[in-house]
Motif scaffolding. Structure first.
Motif, mmCIF file in Angstrom:
data_model
loop_
_atom_site.group_PDB
_atom_site.id
_atom_site.type_symbol
_atom_site.label_atom_id
_atom_site.label_comp_id
_atom_site.label_asym_id
_atom_site.label_seq_id
_atom_site.Cartn_x
_atom_site.Cartn_y
_atom_site.Cartn_z
ATOM 1 N N GLU A 117 0.819 -1.202 0.000
ATOM 2 C CA GLU A 117 0.000 0.000 0.000
ATOM 3 C C GLU A 117 0.859 1.261 0.000
ATOM 4 O OE1 GLU A 117 -2.863 -0.294 -0.746
ATOM 5 O OE2 GLU A 117 -3.682 -2.155 0.043
ATOM 6 N N GLU A 136 -5.345 5.766 -2.085
ATOM 7 C CA GLU A 136 -4.184 5.090 -1.498
ATOM 8 C C GLU A 136 -3.875 5.612 -0.101
ATOM 9 O OE1 GLU A 136 -3.329 2.501 -2.784
ATOM 10 O OE2 GLU A 136 -4.138 2.742 -4.798
ATOM 11 N N ASP A 139 -5.980 3.589 2.027
ATOM 12 C CA ASP A 139 -5.471 2.225 2.213
ATOM 13 C C ASP A 139 -4.329 2.191 3.231
ATOM 14 O OD1 ASP A 139 -7.303 1.244 0.437
ATOM 15 O OD2 ASP A 139 -5.934 1.197 -1.277
#
Length: 308
Positions: A117, A136, A139
Motif C-alpha cells: 500500500e 491510497e 489504504d
C-alpha cells in the motif's frame, strides 16, 4: 413537542441541529451518562416526568434515552467524524461476528500489505493522480487502524489508536518548540533539520548517529539515509565503502547524492519508470511495423526505441 427529544452528545460537543430545540425548551436535562455541570442543566433524576423534555445523552442506549426513543422521541445525533467512523468500522471487523479474514490477521501477516500500500501511494504521488492519491492514503490509513486494533488486543502490553495519536501529538509538539513553546525561532529548513536531530537524540537517548535508521528499507534509500546521517556528523566521503564492486559504487553514489539534497531512491525510481515506458513504446512501435517484440535483437530495439 409531544414525546420529547433526545440529543446525543459527544463529550462537551452539541450537534448544531439541536441548538434551536435547546433554545426553545424550558425542560432540558442531562442523562445519567452526561455530566450536568458541563452543560449547565439539571440531571434527569430531577425531572418530574419524561414528557416534553429535551434529554442530553451520551448514547441512545442510556436508559432514559432508550425509553424516550421507544415512545417516539426525535433523536438529534452528533455527526460522527469520518476518522472516528473508520476506527469504529475497524473495531467491528475485528469483533465477534465481524470478518473472519480480518479477525485472523496479525502484525506479521499484514507486513506485506503495508509495504504494498505504501508503494501504491508513492506511485500515485509520482503520477500526480489525485483520485488515486485519496484512495491510497485511505489504504495506508487502514493499515494504521488495523495494526492499532491488533495492538489493543495484546494481553500484556495493549495500546490502541488513541494511544498512537496521543504519542504522535506529543512528538510533534515536543519537536516543534519554536511553534508550540517559546523556543528560539527557526527560519530555515537546514536549521530545522539540525534542531530535529538534536531533539530526537535527546528523546531517544541514542548512542549512535545511525540509531533509528530503518535497515529494512530499500538498499538505495538506506545508503542515502546513511549518507545523510553521516554527513550531519561530519564523517568524510573518503570513509565510505571503498572498492570497484557494484555494491560499493552504488553506495557511494546514493550516499553522496543524498548529502547533496537529492533523493536517490526517488530519482532512480523515476528513471526506471521512464525506462519501462520506453520499453513499452518500442514494443508497440515494433508491432505497428508488423514485428513481434520477442523477435527483436539489439539493432531492432535501437530502431524502435523512442527518441528524445
Amino acid at each position: 413537542m409531544s414525546t420529547g427529544v433526545v440529543v446525543v452528545v459527544r463529550g462537551a460537543t452539541l450537534p448544531a441541529a439541536a441548538l434551536k430545540v435547546l433554545r426553545d425548551s424550558d425542560a432540558v436535562y442531562a442523562a445519567t451518562d452526561v455530566d450536568p455541570a458541563v452543560f449547565g442543566v439539571p440531571a434527569v433524576t430531577e425531572a418530574p416526568s419524561l414528557v416534553d423534555v429535551v434529554l442530553l445523552a451520551g448514547s441512545r442506549d442510556e436508559p432514559a434515552a432508550a425509553l424516550l426513543i421507544a415512545t417516539g422521541a426525535e433523536v438529534i445525533d452528533t455527526p460522527v467524524p469520518p476518522l472516528v467512523e473508520a476506527a469504529d468500522v475497524m473495531d467491528r471487523l475485528r469483533s465477534p461476528g465481524g470478518c473472519p479474514w480480518d479477525a485472523a490477521q496479525t502484525h506479521d501477516s499484514l507486513r506485506q500489505y503495508l509495504v504494498e500500500e505504501t508503494y501504491e501511494l508513492l506511485d500515485a504521488i509520482e503520477e500526480g493522480d489525485r483520485e488515486a492519491l485519496r484512495e491510497e492514503l485511505g489504504d495506508v490509513l487502514l493499515q494504521v487502524l488495523f495494526h492499532a486494533r491488533i495492538a489493543a488486543e495484546d494481553p500484556e502490553e495493549p495500546f490502541g489508536i488513541d494511544d498512537v495519536a496521543t504519542a504522535l501529538v506529543a512528538k510533534l509538539v515536543g519537536r516543534h518548540p519554536h511553534v508550540f513553546a517559546d523556543a528560539d525561532a527557526v527560519h530555515t529548513v537546514e536549521h530545522q533539520n539540525v534542531k530535529w536531530e538534536e531533539l530526537k537524540q535527546q528523546e531517544k537517548r541514542r548512542l549512535s548517529i545511525v540509531d533509528g535508521v530503518a535497515l529494512g528499507q530499500p538498499a538505495v534509500a538506506l545508503a542515502g539515509k546513511l549518507g545523510q546521517r553521516s554527513g550531519r556528523a561530519g564523517i568524510p566521503l573518503d570513509l565510505f565503502p571503498a572498492g570497484s564492486g557494484a555494491a560499493a559504487q552504488l553506495f557511494r553514489i546514493a550516499a553522496t547524492a543524498r548529502r547533496a539534497g537529492v533523493d536517490p531512491e526517488g530519482e532512480l525510481r523515476t528513471l526506471a519508470k521512464q525506462f519501462a515506458k520506453d520499453v513499452r513504446a518500442a514494443e508497440q512501435a515494433a508491432r505497428d511495423a508488423g514485428l513481434q517484440p520477442t523477435t527483436l535483437e539489439a539493432d531492432g530495439w535501437r530502431k524502435f526505441w523512442p527518441s528524445r
